[in-house]
Design a protein around this motif. Structure first.
Motif, PDB file in Angstrom:
ATOM      1  N   GLY A 107     -53.611 -47.807 -54.999  1.00 54.32           N
ATOM      2  CA  GLY A 107     -54.045 -47.748 -56.188  1.00 54.32           C
ATOM      3  C   GLY A 107     -53.018 -48.186 -57.054  1.00 54.32           C
ATOM      4  O   GLY A 107     -52.613 -48.799 -58.028  1.00 54.32           O
ATOM      5  N   LEU A 108     -51.414 -47.328 -57.110  1.00 57.20           N
ATOM      6  CA  LEU A 108     -50.527 -47.269 -57.540  1.00 57.20           C
ATOM      7  C   LEU A 108     -49.977 -48.606 -57.391  1.00 57.20           C
ATOM      8  O   LEU A 108     -49.231 -49.180 -58.532  1.00 57.20           O
ATOM      9  N   VAL A 109     -49.786 -49.245 -56.438  1.00 61.35           N
ATOM     10  CA  VAL A 109     -49.504 -50.526 -56.033  1.00 61.35           C
ATOM     11  C   VAL A 109     -49.930 -51.670 -57.008  1.00 61.35           C
ATOM     12  O   VAL A 109     -49.188 -52.471 -57.698  1.00 61.35           O
ATOM     13  N   LEU A 110     -51.310 -51.703 -57.132  1.00 57.84           N
ATOM     14  CA  LEU A 110     -51.799 -52.794 -57.831  1.00 57.84           C
ATOM     15  C   LEU A 110     -51.762 -52.554 -59.315  1.00 57.84           C
ATOM     16  O   LEU A 110     -51.888 -53.507 -59.944  1.00 57.84           O
ATOM     17  N   MET A 111     -51.695 -51.490 -59.644  1.00 53.35           N
ATOM     18  CA  MET A 111     -51.406 -50.988 -61.010  1.00 53.35           C
ATOM     19  C   MET A 111     -50.028 -51.584 -61.567  1.00 53.35           C
ATOM     20  O   MET A 111     -50.128 -52.324 -62.515  1.00 53.35           O
ATOM     21  N   GLY A 112     -49.300 -51.430 -60.813  1.00 55.83           N
ATOM     22  CA  GLY A 112     -48.010 -51.796 -61.205  1.00 55.83           C
ATOM     23  C   GLY A 112     -47.844 -53.331 -61.221  1.00 55.83           C
ATOM     24  O   GLY A 112     -47.354 -53.933 -62.175  1.00 55.83           O
ATOM     25  N   LEU A 113     -48.280 -54.122 -60.157  1.00 53.42           N
ATOM     26  CA  LEU A 113     -48.270 -55.446 -60.162  1.00 53.42           C
ATOM     27  C   LEU A 113     -49.080 -56.114 -60.960  1.00 53.42           C
ATOM     28  O   LEU A 113     -48.701 -57.012 -61.674  1.00 53.42           O
ATOM     29  N   SER A 114     -50.464 -55.628 -61.399  1.00 48.66           N
ATOM     30  CA  SER A 114     -51.165 -56.314 -62.308  1.00 48.66           C
ATOM     31  C   SER A 114     -50.550 -56.066 -63.941  1.00 48.66           C
ATOM     32  O   SER A 114     -50.725 -56.947 -64.573  1.00 48.66           O
ATOM     33  N   MET A 115     -50.046 -54.873 -63.983  1.00 42.51           N
ATOM     34  CA  MET A 115     -49.220 -54.357 -65.330  1.00 42.51           C
ATOM     35  C   MET A 115     -48.295 -55.634 -65.497  1.00 42.51           C
ATOM     36  O   MET A 115     -48.111 -56.166 -66.815  1.00 42.51           O
ATOM     37  N   PHE A 150     -49.694 -58.983 -66.529  1.00 43.19           N
ATOM     38  CA  PHE A 150     -50.489 -58.965 -67.943  1.00 43.19           C
ATOM     39  C   PHE A 150     -49.324 -58.994 -68.921  1.00 43.19           C
ATOM     40  O   PHE A 150     -49.532 -59.666 -69.842  1.00 43.19           O
ATOM     41  N   ALA A 151     -48.163 -58.607 -68.670  1.00 36.98           N
ATOM     42  CA  ALA A 151     -47.241 -58.806 -69.795  1.00 36.98           C
ATOM     43  C   ALA A 151     -46.600 -60.149 -69.800  1.00 36.98           C
ATOM     44  O   ALA A 151     -46.264 -60.573 -70.763  1.00 36.98           O
ATOM     45  N   MET A 152     -46.896 -60.973 -68.818  1.00 34.85           N
ATOM     46  CA  MET A 152     -46.374 -62.315 -68.828  1.00 34.85           C
ATOM     47  C   MET A 152     -47.462 -63.330 -69.118  1.00 34.85           C
ATOM     48  O   MET A 152     -47.229 -64.535 -69.340  1.00 34.85           O
ATOM     49  N   ALA A 153     -48.973 -63.038 -69.149  1.00 35.44           N
ATOM     50  CA  ALA A 153     -50.085 -63.707 -69.198  1.00 35.44           C
ATOM     51  C   ALA A 153     -50.160 -64.062 -70.843  1.00 35.44           C
ATOM     52  O   ALA A 153     -50.005 -63.197 -71.555  1.00 35.44           O
ATOM     53  N   ASN A 154     -50.651 -65.203 -71.056  1.00 34.55           N
ATOM     54  CA  ASN A 154     -50.882 -65.689 -72.511  1.00 34.55           C
ATOM     55  C   ASN A 154     -52.481 -65.966 -72.753  1.00 34.55           C
ATOM     56  O   ASN A 154     -52.961 -65.778 -73.695  1.00 34.55           O
ATOM     57  N   ASN A 155     -53.123 -66.482 -71.662  1.00 36.33           N
ATOM     58  CA  ASN A 155     -54.469 -66.887 -71.660  1.00 36.33           C
ATOM     59  C   ASN A 155     -55.496 -65.654 -71.721  1.00 36.33           C
ATOM     60  O   ASN A 155     -55.401 -64.638 -70.909  1.00 36.33           O
ATOM     61  N   PRO A 156     -56.250 -65.546 -72.620  1.00 33.96           N
ATOM     62  CA  PRO A 156     -57.131 -64.453 -72.944  1.00 33.96           C
ATOM     63  C   PRO A 156     -58.082 -64.311 -71.837  1.00 33.96           C
ATOM     64  O   PRO A 156     -58.144 -63.023 -71.547  1.00 33.96           O
ATOM     65  N   VAL A 157     -58.340 -65.121 -70.813  1.00 34.89           N
ATOM     66  CA  VAL A 157     -59.322 -64.998 -69.707  1.00 34.89           C
ATOM     67  C   VAL A 157     -58.379 -64.155 -68.838  1.00 34.89           C
ATOM     68  O   VAL A 157     -58.792 -63.179 -67.860  1.00 34.89           O
ATOM     69  N   ALA A 158     -57.148 -64.630 -68.692  1.00 37.18           N
ATOM     70  CA  ALA A 158     -56.299 -64.156 -67.538  1.00 37.18           C
ATOM     71  C   ALA A 158     -55.945 -62.643 -68.127  1.00 37.18           C
ATOM     72  O   ALA A 158     -55.656 -61.732 -67.324  1.00 37.18           O
ATOM     73  N   LEU A 175     -41.045 -48.545 -76.695  1.00 30.98           N
ATOM     74  CA  LEU A 175     -40.890 -49.940 -76.019  1.00 30.98           C
ATOM     75  C   LEU A 175     -41.614 -51.191 -76.373  1.00 30.98           C
ATOM     76  O   LEU A 175     -41.153 -52.272 -76.375  1.00 30.98           O
ATOM     77  N   LEU A 176     -43.021 -51.040 -76.718  1.00 41.81           N
ATOM     78  CA  LEU A 176     -43.473 -52.101 -77.378  1.00 41.81           C
ATOM     79  C   LEU A 176     -42.832 -52.624 -78.501  1.00 41.81           C
ATOM     80  O   LEU A 176     -42.666 -53.977 -78.717  1.00 41.81           O
ATOM     81  N   HIS A 177     -42.461 -51.995 -79.501  1.00 43.61           N
ATOM     82  CA  HIS A 177     -41.618 -52.431 -80.627  1.00 43.61           C
ATOM     83  C   HIS A 177     -40.377 -53.063 -80.278  1.00 43.61           C
ATOM     84  O   HIS A 177     -40.009 -54.039 -80.668  1.00 43.61           O
ATOM     85  N   ALA A 178     -39.642 -52.309 -79.199  1.00 42.57           N
ATOM     86  CA  ALA A 178     -38.293 -53.015 -79.099  1.00 42.57           C
ATOM     87  C   ALA A 178     -38.296 -54.231 -77.884  1.00 42.57           C
ATOM     88  O   ALA A 178     -37.250 -54.890 -78.255  1.00 42.57           O
ATOM     89  N   GLY A 179     -39.151 -54.287 -76.791  1.00 45.51           N
ATOM     90  CA  GLY A 179     -39.029 -55.068 -76.138  1.00 45.51           C
ATOM     91  C   GLY A 179     -40.262 -55.895 -75.594  1.00 45.51           C
ATOM     92  O   GLY A 179     -40.412 -56.495 -74.807  1.00 45.51           O
ATOM     93  N   GLY A 180     -41.446 -55.478 -76.240  1.00 47.38           N
ATOM     94  CA  GLY A 180     -42.691 -56.137 -76.091  1.00 47.38           C
ATOM     95  C   GLY A 180     -43.518 -55.789 -74.833  1.00 47.38           C
ATOM     96  O   GLY A 180     -43.153 -54.722 -74.286  1.00 47.38           O
ATOM     97  N   ALA A 181     -44.528 -56.270 -74.490  1.00 41.01           N
ATOM     98  CA  ALA A 181     -45.265 -55.778 -73.269  1.00 41.01           C
ATOM     99  C   ALA A 181     -44.389 -55.682 -72.286  1.00 41.01           C
ATOM    100  O   ALA A 181     -44.861 -55.066 -71.291  1.00 41.01           O
ATOM    101  N   LEU A 182     -43.683 -56.706 -72.009  1.00 38.55           N
ATOM    102  CA  LEU A 182     -43.069 -56.707 -70.613  1.00 38.55           C
ATOM    103  C   LEU A 182     -42.056 -55.571 -70.532  1.00 38.55           C
ATOM    104  O   LEU A 182     -42.049 -54.969 -69.246  1.00 38.55           O
ATOM    105  N   ALA A 183     -41.376 -54.923 -71.649  1.00 40.88           N
ATOM    106  CA  ALA A 183     -40.940 -53.551 -71.598  1.00 40.88           C
ATOM    107  C   ALA A 183     -41.746 -52.459 -71.151  1.00 40.88           C
ATOM    108  O   ALA A 183     -41.238 -51.505 -70.192  1.00 40.88           O
ATOM    109  N   VAL A 184     -42.992 -52.639 -71.582  1.00 42.80           N
ATOM    110  CA  VAL A 184     -43.779 -51.345 -71.346  1.00 42.80           C
ATOM    111  C   VAL A 184     -44.344 -51.586 -69.736  1.00 42.80           C
ATOM    112  O   VAL A 184     -44.311 -50.692 -69.210  1.00 42.80           O
ATOM    113  N   ALA A 185     -44.423 -52.827 -69.368  1.00 39.50           N
ATOM    114  CA  ALA A 185     -44.841 -53.105 -67.842  1.00 39.50           C
ATOM    115  C   ALA A 185     -43.928 -52.778 -67.031  1.00 39.50           C
ATOM    116  O   ALA A 185     -44.036 -52.123 -65.910  1.00 39.50           O
ATOM    117  N   MET A 186     -42.552 -52.879 -67.509  1.00 36.52           N
ATOM    118  CA  MET A 186     -41.332 -52.434 -66.410  1.00 36.52           C
ATOM    119  C   MET A 186     -41.386 -50.830 -66.067  1.00 36.52           C
ATOM    120  O   MET A 186     -41.206 -50.317 -65.371  1.00 36.52           O
TER     121      MET A 186
END
Length: 466
Positions: free
Chosen positions: A349-357, A360-368, A425-436
């Motif tokens: 579960g933790l592996v999938l959470m990390g990878l999908s997050m 998510f931080a790199m996707a732009n399409n609403p469906v994705a 992190l969201l303010h400083a680096g965006g969604a990718l910083a949160v994902a990391m």
């Protein structure tokens, strides 16, 4: 004698076949847990309405405005008050189920929730809103600890995994309801009352109804026997057995006597004894790590979607779609909860959470974005039901509640500060910083469980806790 009687009660519970009698108890206990999840998840969904009400200006916040010095400001003070109350409550009250029993603490924590949350809904300043949020958290924090303890002790060992998956299916089923209510009510003011207040009050009304339903659930026979209250334990056990025999139409198999547990009330210091010290440290660090992913996403879904370019209106709509996935993870778990080793379920579960997050931080399409949000949510909730089961299995009955309360308390305080970190992190680096940030936390959780966690699948509680 109580040690021997406790072992007999445990053996009689573990030999029970699947039955409507036992599963009815699981369902009723689970309904009580619905309101902690309702309470936790409405935090993110009612945020826009609370902010619009002007409750988080410096003038409205009163002494809470001073938290700005540690970078806690605006709506962040409400999130901080939520998890600070939950942390203090678990630490201060986590011993109560071990001292007074599972049933009274379970039922009266619901009363606490109803009273404090209803009062909170009518506050007109951010200062008093946060005060009552903190008080509600202190009293209600012990609820989920009690539920985990309760279910692990009442359910036959062969069905513990499925019991926790059903428990969390029921509790997480309220999350889409919260999202839907927020979507429909927060922008409005029915009868002149702001929509976010209606969302809060609906939870209190529901808790009253559940309190009436759960009055018939029994005390844990395991706990009663260890307290020397053998007559009460025997009466409850005999009643359960009679109903199961009548329901199945078959005699029960003979019980296989397990190792006896030590009697007595147990001591808090015992969780740091050489026998349990490694488990306590492992679960404490794990709880701090897992909650960064779990609530780092769940409490920030609308905001994270906005950060990926989704409008405010659509972010609430998409958040509702993602929220629908919450109960589906535990529901899927019914298929494998007792077939796959518990610690492996947690790690996957933790592996999938990390990878999908990260995706998510790199996707732009609403469906994705929605699809990845659903995958994250499914993985998070499989991980959740598995670890709630797991940590309750690792300690003996005499200290189970206070031990689970202590290790679980670290998830509460970590959530309070993780919320601040996510905002920064969201303010400083965006969604990718949160994902990391989330991915690193997931790696820590995997290491803790993978390296230090014992195996528990198919093992009696009394064996695991030796």
């Amino acid at each position: 004698m109580s040690e021997i009687e406790s072992a007999r009660i445990a053996a009689r519970l573990d030999r029970l076949p699947p039955s409507r009698t036992v599963w009815t108890i699981v369902v009723l206990i689970s309904l009580g847990g619905v309101f902690e999840f309702y309470d936790l998840f409405f935090t993110g969904y009612v945020a826009p309405g609370m902010i619009k009400s002007g409750l988080f200006t410096a003038q409205s916040l009163g002494f809470f405005a001073g938290l700005d010095s540690i970078k806690i400001a605006g709506f962040g003070t409400f999130v901080f008050s939520t998890f600070a109350g939950l942390w203090f409550g678990v630490v201060l009250l986590g011993h109560l189920p071990d001292r007074f029993g599972r049933r009274p603490v379970f039922t009266w924590s619901l009363v606490w929730y109803v009273a404090c949350t209803a009062i909170m809904a009518f506050q007109q300043t951010g200062e008093m809103l946060n005060v009552w949020r903190f008080i509600a958290g202190v009293g209600f924090a012990v609820q989920l600890v009690t539920i985990d303890t309760y279910i692990s002790e009442l359910i036959p060992g062969a069905e513990r995994g499925r019991a926790f998956s059903v428990n969390q299916f029921i509790t997480f089923a309220v999350v889409p309801l919260v999202a839907l209510l927020a979507w429909l009510l927060v922008p409005l003011s029915p009868l002149g009352i702001e929509g976010w207040r209606w969302v809060v009050l609906i939870g209190s009304v529901g808790a009253v109804l559940v309190w009436l339903l759960v009055q018939g659930i029994p005390e844990s026979p395991r706990w009663l026997a260890l307290q020397g209250r053998t007559d009460e334990a025997e009466a409850i056990m005999a009643a359960i057995e009679q109903r199961v025999v009548a329901e199945t139409g078959k005699p029960l198999p003979p019980p296989a006597l397990t190792h006896a547990e030590e009697t007595g009330r147990g001591r808090f210091a015992e969780i740091f004894s050489p026998q349990y010290r490694k488990r306590t440290l492992m679960l404490s660090i794990f709880n701090m790590a897992q909650v960064i992913g779990f609530y780092g996403f769940a409490a920030w879904v609308p905001t994270l979607l906005i950060a990926r370019g989704i409008t405010v209106t659509h972010s609430l709509e998409y958040s509702f779609i993602i929220a629908i996935a919450n109960p589906l993870g535990p529901l899927l778990g019914v298929l494998f909860a007792d077939r796959i080793e518990r610690k492996l379920q947690i790690m996957l579960g933790l592996v999938l959470m990390g990878l999908s997050m990260l995706a998510f931080a790199m996707a732009n399409n609403p469906v994705a974005l929605v699809a990845l949000g659903v995958v994250f949510t499914l993985a998070a909730n499989v991980m959740s039901f598995a670890y709630h089961n797991y940590q309750a299995e690792l300690y003996p009955t005499r200290i189970r509640s206070r031990a689970v309360g202590f290790v679980y308390s670290w998830s509460r305080i970590a959530a309070a500060f993780a919320g601040l970190a996510v905002g920064y992190l969201l303010h400083a680096g965006g969604a990718l910083a949160v994902a990391m940030f989330i991915a690193i936390a997931m790696a820590v959780g995997i290491a803790m469980i993978g390296i230090f966690g014992p195996q528990t699948k198919g093992v009696a509680l009394e064996e695991i806790s030796r």
